[in-house]
Design a protein around this motif. Structure first.
Motif, PDB file in Angstrom:
ATOM      1  N   PRO A 163      67.360  17.025  92.165  1.00 36.38           N
ATOM      2  CA  PRO A 163      66.046  16.372  92.193  1.00 36.38           C
ATOM      3  C   PRO A 163      65.689  15.843  90.808  1.00 36.38           C
ATOM      4  N   SER A 164      64.970  14.743  90.787  1.00 37.61           N
ATOM      5  CA  SER A 164      64.540  14.156  89.518  1.00 37.61           C
ATOM      6  C   SER A 164      63.129  14.643  89.203  1.00 37.61           C
ATOM      7  N   ILE A 165      62.967  15.258  88.031  1.00 37.20           N
ATOM      8  CA  ILE A 165      61.661  15.802  87.646  1.00 37.20           C
ATOM      9  C   ILE A 165      60.983  14.996  86.551  1.00 37.20           C
ATOM     10  N   GLY A 166      61.597  13.913  86.101  1.00 35.51           N
ATOM     11  CA  GLY A 166      60.955  13.130  85.051  1.00 35.51           C
ATOM     12  C   GLY A 166      61.569  11.762  84.892  1.00 35.51           C
ATOM     13  N   GLN A 167      60.793  10.863  84.348  1.00 40.08           N
ATOM     14  CA  GLN A 167      61.240   9.493  84.099  1.00 40.08           C
ATOM     15  C   GLN A 167      60.811   9.067  82.700  1.00 40.08           C
ATOM     16  N   ALA A 291      55.484  -9.038  64.600  1.00 42.15           N
ATOM     17  CA  ALA A 291      55.374 -10.223  65.447  1.00 42.15           C
ATOM     18  C   ALA A 291      54.838 -11.429  64.695  1.00 42.15           C
ATOM     19  N   GLY A 292      54.557 -11.281  63.409  1.00 39.58           N
ATOM     20  CA  GLY A 292      54.042 -12.403  62.627  1.00 39.58           C
ATOM     21  C   GLY A 292      52.696 -12.860  63.150  1.00 39.58           C
ATOM     22  N   THR A 293      52.581 -14.163  63.383  1.00 40.87           N
ATOM     23  CA  THR A 293      51.313 -14.720  63.875  1.00 40.87           C
ATOM     24  C   THR A 293      51.237 -14.740  65.404  1.00 40.87           C
ATOM     25  N   ALA A 294      52.231 -14.182  66.060  1.00 43.75           N
ATOM     26  CA  ALA A 294      52.265 -14.213  67.523  1.00 43.75           C
ATOM     27  C   ALA A 294      51.108 -13.405  68.110  1.00 43.75           C
ATOM     28  N   ALA A 295      50.582 -13.888  69.217  1.00 35.02           N
ATOM     29  CA  ALA A 295      49.593 -13.130  69.977  1.00 35.02           C
ATOM     30  C   ALA A 295      50.337 -12.153  70.876  1.00 35.02           C
ATOM     31  N   VAL A 296      49.963 -10.866  70.811  1.00 38.75           N
ATOM     32  CA  VAL A 296      50.644  -9.812  71.544  1.00 38.75           C
ATOM     33  C   VAL A 296      49.701  -9.249  72.602  1.00 38.75           C
ATOM     34  N   THR A 297      50.158  -9.218  73.842  1.00 35.07           N
ATOM     35  CA  THR A 297      49.378  -8.654  74.939  1.00 35.07           C
ATOM     36  C   THR A 297      50.184  -7.542  75.595  1.00 35.07           C
ATOM     37  N   THR A 298      49.564  -6.363  75.700  1.00 34.60           N
ATOM     38  CA  THR A 298      50.213  -5.258  76.408  1.00 34.60           C
ATOM     39  C   THR A 298      49.864  -5.369  77.883  1.00 34.60           C
ATOM     40  N   ASP A 299      50.870  -5.647  78.706  1.00 32.66           N
ATOM     41  CA  ASP A 299      50.644  -5.843  80.133  1.00 32.66           C
ATOM     42  C   ASP A 299      50.572  -4.518  80.884  1.00 32.66           C
ATOM     43  N   GLU A 300      51.364  -3.543  80.438  1.00 31.19           N
ATOM     44  CA  GLU A 300      51.437  -2.274  81.156  1.00 31.19           C
ATOM     45  C   GLU A 300      52.111  -1.254  80.259  1.00 31.19           C
ATOM     46  N   SER A 301      51.609  -0.015  80.244  1.00 33.13           N
ATOM     47  CA  SER A 301      52.299   1.030  79.494  1.00 33.13           C
ATOM     48  C   SER A 301      52.071   2.382  80.150  1.00 33.13           C
ATOM     49  N   PHE A 302      53.148   3.161  80.216  1.00 35.70           N
ATOM     50  CA  PHE A 302      53.099   4.516  80.757  1.00 35.70           C
ATOM     51  C   PHE A 302      53.966   5.406  79.879  1.00 35.70           C
ATOM     52  N   THR A 303      53.425   6.545  79.491  1.00 38.26           N
ATOM     53  CA  THR A 303      54.185   7.469  78.674  1.00 38.26           C
ATOM     54  C   THR A 303      55.279   8.127  79.504  1.00 38.26           C
ATOM     55  N   PRO A 304      56.354   8.570  78.868  1.00 36.40           N
ATOM     56  CA  PRO A 304      57.367   9.321  79.613  1.00 36.40           C
ATOM     57  C   PRO A 304      56.761  10.607  80.154  1.00 36.40           C
ATOM     58  N   SER A 305      57.257  11.065  81.283  1.00 36.21           N
ATOM     59  CA  SER A 305      56.670  12.242  81.907  1.00 36.21           C
ATOM     60  C   SER A 305      57.760  13.132  82.467  1.00 36.21           C
ATOM     61  N   VAL A 306      57.428  14.412  82.615  1.00 33.96           N
ATOM     62  CA  VAL A 306      58.386  15.362  83.185  1.00 33.96           C
ATOM     63  C   VAL A 306      57.609  16.505  83.823  1.00 33.96           C
ATOM     64  N   GLU A 307      58.062  16.920  84.980  1.00 34.30           N
ATOM     65  CA  GLU A 307      57.474  18.065  85.680  1.00 34.30           C
ATOM     66  C   GLU A 307      58.101  19.354  85.141  1.00 34.30           C
ATOM     67  N   ASP A 308      57.320  20.390  85.029  1.00 35.49           N
ATOM     68  CA  ASP A 308      57.821  21.686  84.567  1.00 35.49           C
ATOM     69  C   ASP A 308      58.907  22.177  85.528  1.00 35.49           C
ATOM     70  N   PRO A 309      60.136  22.391  85.035  1.00 35.96           N
ATOM     71  CA  PRO A 309      61.214  22.818  85.935  1.00 35.96           C
ATOM     72  C   PRO A 309      60.974  24.191  86.545  1.00 35.96           C
ATOM     73  N   ARG A 310      59.984  24.954  86.017  1.00 38.30           N
ATOM     74  CA  ARG A 310      59.670  26.278  86.576  1.00 38.30           C
ATOM     75  C   ARG A 310      58.560  26.215  87.616  1.00 38.30           C
ATOM     76  N   SER A 311      58.031  25.024  87.883  1.00 35.45           N
ATOM     77  CA  SER A 311      56.917  24.910  88.823  1.00 35.45           C
ATOM     78  C   SER A 311      57.384  25.208  90.242  1.00 35.45           C
ATOM     79  N   PRO A 312      56.472  25.660  91.112  1.00 38.16           N
ATOM     80  CA  PRO A 312      56.852  25.935  92.501  1.00 38.16           C
ATOM     81  C   PRO A 312      57.481  24.737  93.201  1.00 38.16           C
ATOM     82  N   LEU A 313      56.970  23.545  92.931  1.00 37.62           N
ATOM     83  CA  LEU A 313      57.517  22.346  93.561  1.00 37.62           C
ATOM     84  C   LEU A 313      59.000  22.192  93.261  1.00 37.62           C
ATOM     85  N   VAL A 314      59.370  22.394  91.999  1.00 45.01           N
ATOM     86  CA  VAL A 314      60.768  22.227  91.600  1.00 45.01           C
ATOM     87  C   VAL A 314      61.629  23.363  92.127  1.00 45.01           C
TER      88      VAL A 314
END
Length: 390
Positions: A163-167, A291-314
């Protein structure tokens, strides 16, 4: 009805995304659930982008799947991509692995319990647009409180014993570079090329792949184990760098006006997969600085995540996988993104586990083995039975 037939039926109902119309698949699922005594709610944008939520009484967890699939051209397929052919021990067709096979296994597991007059202790969720970011799917349901935080298994395809517990995290940015136009024959003595400014910026982005990001010893061990599994699954060497390093893709670049004019304008769409230990705030600060003079727009961001491998679900899921498959079972992390990122952000405990031939995911001749479908049904049934007793 055998799980392979359910999978075949789902594959034959087209739900390519784009455009993302899923009402036909959702109608099939609603009818199937009604046939085993499970009532459900269909909700969406009213124009074919439909989701389904079923919440039997006394639910303790959630099983989730997406019913949209990436587009498929007919060229090169041994079986037509939407035929749902059952042959040679496989169900063939677009979505059989990603992830109508997982959806079929959820439905079949629920029927197994219903046929035995057992409680179905899970909220069932089928969403319409995981492949395009979830705005009309899981994020739609979350924004309207249609689902509430709990333990969740997403039936995405995974290695059978892992099972995958993190991305990894995800960050998408758009940049607009401005140049100074001039006659092309005089460049670089005269003018500033917006295209070359973008190229210089990408040279900086390339250096980010070489950086190391420290994580604690327990996560180091999980990443090392995951690297071994994924290297074997895909036959790719050096996979550990994919999990430990920042990876990037300059997916789209648009720029220039004419071949003999120094480019005045250039747009770049950049996607980065963020490793554990990397600060997105620091990453974006570095991008802005380079980026110099470029205009920068953040479209989407998500931090890396991981489920505790000791959790009941896992631990419960791993125990059921071991019961069904035997051998050594342990959780892994991966580089891809899924609806797990949206759910974890809202307080859900989430893992991925599901059937499929991972090497055929999004590929020509996508298929899933009937054996993996049958065993996924056994795993999901076992997990639900354990949750029913909690």
């Amino acid at each position: 009805m055998h799980v392979s037939r359910i999978c075949s039926d789902l594959v034959r109902i087209k739900s390519e995304n784009p455009p993302g119309r899923t009402d036909g698949v959702i109608e099939y699922i609603q009818d199937f659930l009604a046939g085993i005594g499970v009532r459900s709610l269909v909700c969406g944008n009213g124009q074919g982008l439909e989701n389904l939520v079923a919440q039997p009484a006394g639910t303790h967890m959630m099983l989730c799947g997406h019913v949209d699939v990436v587009p498929a051209l007919a060229d090169g397929w041994a079986k037509p991509p939407f035929s749902g052919t059952i042959e040679d021990g496989y169900v063939w067709g677009r979505g059989s692995t990603d992830m109508k096979g997982g959806c079929a296994a959820i439905l079949s597991a629920c029927k197994t319990l219903a046929d035995n007059n057992e409680e179905i202790p899970a909220t069932l969720v089928f969403v319409c647009d995981e492949e395009t970011g979830g705005e009309n799917g899981i994020r739609y349901l979350l924004s309207r409180n249609r689902i509430l935080p709990c333990d969740c298994i997403i039936a995405e395809p995974t290695p059978v014993r892992h099972p995958s517990i993190g991305q990894k995290g995800l960050c998408r940015v758009s940049l607009e570079f401005a140049g100074v136009p001039a006659h092309g024959s005089l460049y670089p003595a005269v003018g500033v090329s917006a295209i070359m400014e973008a190229m210089s910026f990408l040279a900086y982005i390339k250096t980010l792949h070489d950086k190391d990001y420290p994580v604690d010893i327990h996560l180091q061990e999980i990443i090392a184990q995951s690297s071994g599994v994924l290297e074997q699954e895909f036959g790719i060497t050096g996979i550990s760098n994919v999990l430990k390093k920042l990876t990037f893709n300059p997916g789209v670049i648009r720029g220039g006006e004419k071949s003999n004019v120094v480019a005045q304008h250039c747009e770049l769409d950049l996607e980065m997969r963020i490793p554990w230990g990397c600060s997105i705030a620091d990453l974006l600060a570095g991008i802005s600085a380079h980026a110099g003079t470029a205009a920068v727009t953040t479209d989407e961001s998500f931090t890396p995540s991981v489920e505790d491998p000791r959790s009941p679900l896992v631990t419960i899921t791993c125990a059921e996988v071991e019961r069904v498959y035997g051998g050594t079972v342990f959780p892994i992390v991966q580089w891809a993104a899924s609806d797990a990122r949206h759910l974890r952000k809202c307080g859900f405990h989430v893992i991925e586990y599901g059937p499929g031939e991972i090497s055929s995911l999004h590929a020509v001749n996508e298929r899933t083995s009937i054996d993996s479908l049958e065993k996924a049904v056994m795993v999901y049934s076992g997990v639900m039975r354990r949750y029913a007793r909690r």
